[in-house]
Each structure stands twice: as structure tokens, then as C-alpha cells.
Write a protein that holds these residues in place. Sequence first.
Motif, mmCIF file in Angstrom:
data_model
loop_
_atom_site.group_PDB
_atom_site.id
_atom_site.type_symbol
_atom_site.label_atom_id
_atom_site.label_comp_id
_atom_site.label_asym_id
_atom_site.label_seq_id
_atom_site.Cartn_x
_atom_site.Cartn_y
_atom_site.Cartn_z
ATOM 1 N N ASN A 93 54.949 -7.907 -4.198
ATOM 2 C CA ASN A 93 55.790 -8.118 -3.024
ATOM 3 C C ASN A 93 55.397 -7.248 -1.835
ATOM 4 O O ASN A 93 56.020 -7.352 -0.771
ATOM 5 C CB ASN A 93 57.269 -7.856 -3.366
ATOM 6 N N GLY A 94 54.435 -6.347 -2.024
ATOM 7 C CA GLY A 94 54.059 -5.447 -0.940
ATOM 8 C C GLY A 94 55.190 -4.511 -0.559
ATOM 9 O O GLY A 94 55.298 -4.090 0.590
ATOM 10 N N LEU A 95 56.049 -4.175 -1.520
ATOM 11 C CA LEU A 95 57.195 -3.309 -1.247
ATOM 12 C C LEU A 95 57.002 -1.980 -1.960
ATOM 13 O O LEU A 95 56.686 -1.941 -3.145
ATOM 14 C CB LEU A 95 58.489 -3.963 -1.751
ATOM 15 N N SER A 96 57.228 -0.919 -1.227
ATOM 16 C CA SER A 96 57.005 0.411 -1.768
ATOM 17 C C SER A 96 58.346 1.059 -2.130
ATOM 18 O O SER A 96 59.136 1.389 -1.248
ATOM 19 C CB SER A 96 56.262 1.223 -0.706
ATOM 20 N N ILE A 194 63.294 -17.380 5.704
ATOM 21 C CA ILE A 194 63.913 -16.144 5.199
ATOM 22 C C ILE A 194 63.807 -15.033 6.242
ATOM 23 O O ILE A 194 64.707 -14.209 6.393
ATOM 24 C CB ILE A 194 63.286 -15.741 3.835
ATOM 25 N N LYS A 195 62.717 -15.039 7.012
ATOM 26 C CA LYS A 195 62.571 -14.033 8.070
ATOM 27 C C LYS A 195 63.634 -14.212 9.149
ATOM 28 O O LYS A 195 64.246 -13.240 9.605
ATOM 29 C CB LYS A 195 61.185 -14.096 8.700
ATOM 30 N N ALA A 196 63.882 -15.485 9.500
ATOM 31 C CA ALA A 196 64.886 -15.755 10.539
ATOM 32 C C ALA A 196 66.270 -15.261 10.106
ATOM 33 O O ALA A 196 67.019 -14.687 10.904
ATOM 34 C CB ALA A 196 64.928 -17.255 10.848
ATOM 35 N N SER A 226 59.750 -11.854 -0.124
ATOM 36 C CA SER A 226 61.018 -11.115 -0.145
ATOM 37 C C SER A 226 61.429 -10.755 1.273
ATOM 38 O O SER A 226 60.604 -10.310 2.077
ATOM 39 C CB SER A 226 60.890 -9.835 -0.966
ATOM 40 N N VAL A 227 62.717 -10.928 1.566
ATOM 41 C CA VAL A 227 63.222 -10.612 2.902
ATOM 42 C C VAL A 227 63.005 -9.133 3.227
ATOM 43 O O VAL A 227 62.891 -8.745 4.396
ATOM 44 C CB VAL A 227 64.715 -11.028 3.024
ATOM 45 N N ALA A 228 62.902 -8.304 2.196
ATOM 46 C CA ALA A 228 62.703 -6.866 2.433
ATOM 47 C C ALA A 228 61.332 -6.564 3.026
ATOM 48 O O ALA A 228 61.114 -5.479 3.572
ATOM 49 C CB ALA A 228 62.869 -6.095 1.117
ATOM 50 N N SER A 229 60.397 -7.521 2.939
ATOM 51 C CA SER A 229 58.995 -7.218 3.219
ATOM 52 C C SER A 229 58.553 -7.432 4.665
ATOM 53 O O SER A 229 57.388 -7.217 4.985
ATOM 54 C CB SER A 229 58.104 -8.072 2.301
ATOM 55 N N PHE A 230 59.467 -7.854 5.557
ATOM 56 C CA PHE A 230 59.008 -8.214 6.908
ATOM 57 C C PHE A 230 58.851 -7.024 7.845
ATOM 58 O O PHE A 230 58.050 -7.069 8.779
ATOM 59 C CB PHE A 230 59.946 -9.266 7.524
ATOM 60 N N SER A 231 59.621 -5.972 7.640
ATOM 61 C CA SER A 231 59.507 -4.784 8.490
ATOM 62 C C SER A 231 60.284 -3.654 7.827
ATOM 63 O O SER A 231 61.093 -3.908 6.932
ATOM 64 C CB SER A 231 60.110 -5.052 9.885
ATOM 65 N N ALA A 233 62.758 -2.201 9.000
ATOM 66 C CA ALA A 233 64.194 -2.456 9.218
ATOM 67 C C ALA A 233 64.719 -3.464 8.198
ATOM 68 O O ALA A 233 65.834 -3.324 7.680
ATOM 69 C CB ALA A 233 64.432 -2.964 10.638
ATOM 70 N N HIS A 234 63.919 -4.499 7.909
ATOM 71 C CA HIS A 234 64.333 -5.460 6.874
ATOM 72 C C HIS A 234 64.482 -4.754 5.523
ATOM 73 O O HIS A 234 65.446 -4.974 4.802
ATOM 74 C CB HIS A 234 63.315 -6.604 6.761
ATOM 75 N N TYR A 235 63.507 -3.903 5.225
ATOM 76 C CA TYR A 235 63.539 -3.142 3.963
ATOM 77 C C TYR A 235 64.813 -2.307 3.878
ATOM 78 O O TYR A 235 65.493 -2.292 2.847
ATOM 79 C CB TYR A 235 62.284 -2.260 3.939
ATOM 80 N N GLU A 236 65.153 -1.645 4.971
ATOM 81 C CA GLU A 236 66.326 -0.759 4.979
ATOM 82 C C GLU A 236 67.636 -1.531 4.837
ATOM 83 O O GLU A 236 68.663 -0.957 4.495
ATOM 84 C CB GLU A 236 66.385 0.058 6.289
ATOM 85 N N HIS A 237 67.620 -2.819 5.166
ATOM 86 C CA HIS A 237 68.857 -3.610 5.085
ATOM 87 C C HIS A 237 68.968 -4.416 3.796
ATOM 88 O O HIS A 237 69.920 -5.162 3.621
ATOM 89 C CB HIS A 237 68.944 -4.575 6.286
ATOM 90 N N THR A 238 67.956 -4.296 2.925
ATOM 91 C CA THR A 238 67.915 -5.200 1.771
ATOM 92 C C THR A 238 68.025 -4.461 0.450
ATOM 93 O O THR A 238 67.410 -3.398 0.262
ATOM 94 C CB THR A 238 66.581 -5.987 1.776
ATOM 95 N N ILE A 239 68.785 -5.038 -0.453
ATOM 96 C CA ILE A 239 68.776 -4.612 -1.851
ATOM 97 C C ILE A 239 68.273 -5.808 -2.652
ATOM 98 O O ILE A 239 68.874 -6.888 -2.615
ATOM 99 C CB ILE A 239 70.174 -4.214 -2.345
ATOM 100 N N VAL A 240 67.155 -5.626 -3.332
ATOM 101 C CA VAL A 240 66.584 -6.703 -4.142
ATOM 102 C C VAL A 240 67.188 -6.637 -5.540
ATOM 103 O O VAL A 240 67.267 -5.561 -6.135
ATOM 104 C CB VAL A 240 65.046 -6.576 -4.229
#
Length: 397
Positions: A93-96, A194-196, A226-231, A233-240
Motif C-alpha cells: 500500500n506504500g504506507l509507512s 476514493i481520492k475525491a 488505500s485512501v490513506a496513501s494520497f498524502s 494529510a490523508h494518512y493522518e485522517h485515516t484508520i485502516v
Amino acid sequence: MVSVCGAMNYKISHQAAALSPSLTLAIDSKAKQMKAEGKDVVGFGAGEPDFDTPQHIKDAAAKALADGFTKYTPAAGIPELRQAIADKHKRENGLSYKPSQIIVSCGGKHSCFNVIFATCEKGDEVIIPAPYWLSYPEMVKMASATPVIVETSDRTEFKITPEALRRAITSKTRLLVLNSPSNPTGSVYSPDEIKAIGDICVEKNVLIMSDEIYEHLLYDGVTVRSVASFSPAHYEHTIVVHGFAKAWSMTGWRLGWCAAPEPIAKAIDAVQSHSTSNPTSFAQKGAVAALTGPQDHLPKWLAEFNKRRTFAWQKLNTISGISCVNAKGAFYLFPNISRTGLKSTEFCARLLEAEQVAAVPGIAFGADDYIRLSYATSMASIEKGLERIERFCKRLI
Ligand SMILES: *Cc1c(COP(=O)(O)O)cnc(C)c1O
């Protein structure tokens, strides 16, 4: 001998009294009971893959058990598993995430509950697009928050539009629940869609609980992001939220996880440490094997699911009174039955009675013009069941 005198007037808490029992589990048990009575029931109710857990996963858990790995673990899961989950998110997912941001729980359902319980309270609104997984609104009620249901239909492939989301957001909105691929509809948001949705949540400072448990069950070449992966800010607003139940067929193991910003993970760790404590120790060792071992079961399962999905979708659209958009993920179809003139509960009750076919009424998912059919069952059953649905509908129209 002490027994019940019946004079007690028990006070049920408002959190518990507000709940409705799980209708999917009810239909399933009714169908199982009819089967036990010797009736030839075709079950479309299954919410789990009909494949066995891959052998190497079972072996890893059996070895852990034999080795005496049977004691408490850290409440949030063993470090090895939290690391394997963090690695999965990085790789796929490219999520750290640090392992401390991963909380392993007793099923993805438990993870959803923890996320909602840890982030929502009285006065908060939680936006849930319908059709929804039936536990979400009940979990919101258990947290004393308010579910705000936004209806969608087959005209938008059951996806919430950015406009509808904007209209639903108020100053009280705390959380949006997203589930793609979806149970019950099988619909999948494209990366752009999902980005929108994510952009609006970031702009309005609304958290997203992104239930990605069907991430690996995709058809027709669609991709997910994953919606968390766009920026950041998206990461900070998302719980997967994710789990082992579907892609590794481990429903009975009770293992899921969430990946969250650190303060939310900390809160969930605390909630879990005072409620269930750790998920089963030796099951966690099986989960490590699930993530780090071979994944060659998946293409085979997907090929089989895909065959059934294509057959069922085509057949459904030849039945008068029924129309069905195709699913792009999970293992469900969600046909529209409105032209039969019946609402979903009556449709399913009469179908079970007249033709011994078990389907789940859409009303359980907040969509009374539809029924849910799971194709996590054999092709022979699907063929037989759809023949019967056809006969049933012919008599209605
Ligand atoms: C199956 C499922 C889960 C998790 O199930 P568990 O058995 O608790 O891991 C979570 N969300 C959705 C939408 C599901 O269908």
C-alpha cells in the motif's frame, strides 16, 4: 434446585437495548436448522469463503501450540505480527506504519468496534453510506454516537458521491465509514473516486475508517488504492481496518487489525487491554505465516470466485423482476428485486419457505429493494439456487 421465578424486571442499558441482533447470522442459522431437518436448502447466506485455511498457516499455529506458546501476549499483539503487518502495508500500500501503530484484535469486526469506540462519543455523527455492513451502525450506537446513513443505489454502483458526502457533513461529523470492496454489494471505488472522498474528509477534518478487508478479492482487472496513501494529510485522517478472515479464509481464528495514527492506536491499545486483552496467542503465529508465507492459494480462489460471479451475474439478469449490477470485488452480488413488488424481508422469507433458498434481505444492510447473495458456495449450489429463484420470480410476476 434453584430456578427462575420470572419476577425480576431487568434494566437493560441504553447502549445494549438500542441494538438489533445480526440478521445475517439469523438467516444462516435458520437455513442450517432446515438442513439439519433433512431439507435440501441452498444457502446464499455465507459471509465467509468456502475454502479451507491454507495448510502452512494451520501448521504454524499447530507448532506454536505444541511449543507451548499458550500464554498472554501483549494486548496489541506479538511484535513479530505487528511488524509483519507494518511490512505488508509498506509493500502493498506504500504506507509507512511503525509496529506501535498496528493493533491486532479479535477479528476485523473487533477492530472496527475499537476504532469507533476510541474515536466517537455522544454528540458525534458518523456517516455510513448504505448499503452498509450491518454492524457499523450498531457499533456507532454502542459508542453513544449517532449514525448518519447516506443512501446510495445501483445507479451509482452503490458508491457515495462527493456531492452526497458534502451534504451529509455537519459540524458534528466525526467519522466516515468506507468499505471498499464492499460487503454487501461487492462494489469497488476507483483510486480517483476514493481520492475525491478523502479530499473532502481532509478539508472538513473528518476521520475515515477505511475497512479494507476485501482488498485482495478483486475481479475484471480493477485496482484499489488505500485512501490513506494520497498524502500525509490523508494518512493522518485515516484508520485502516483489515483482517485475516477473507483473503486467508481464517474467519474462525478471530484475527484482524487496524493501522492508525499513533495517538489513536494508543487509545485503542488501552481499550483493548481492559476488555479482551490479546487475541489468541497461537492464532497470531498462524497469522504471521499468513502474511509472510506463500500467497499462491489466492489466484486459485479468485479464479473460482470469478467463474461463479460471472455465471451468477449473467443468470440473475435473465430473471424477470431482477436486475443486478456486477460486483468488482468481495464475494457477493446485490440484485435489485424491486420489480417483483416485494420488499426484501418478505422476498427472502417466502423464497426460503417456497424454494428452500436462503438469501439475506437487503434491509439488514439498509437497502430494502435488494437481497444479498454470497457466491462463496459451490457452482452446483449456485446453479440450483438460481434455477429456484427464477421459478420463484416467475410465480410472482
Ligand atoms: C468479514 C468482514 C469483516 C471482519 O470480519 P472478522 O471475521 O471479524 O475478521 C470486517 N468488515 C467487513 C465489511 C466484513 O465483511
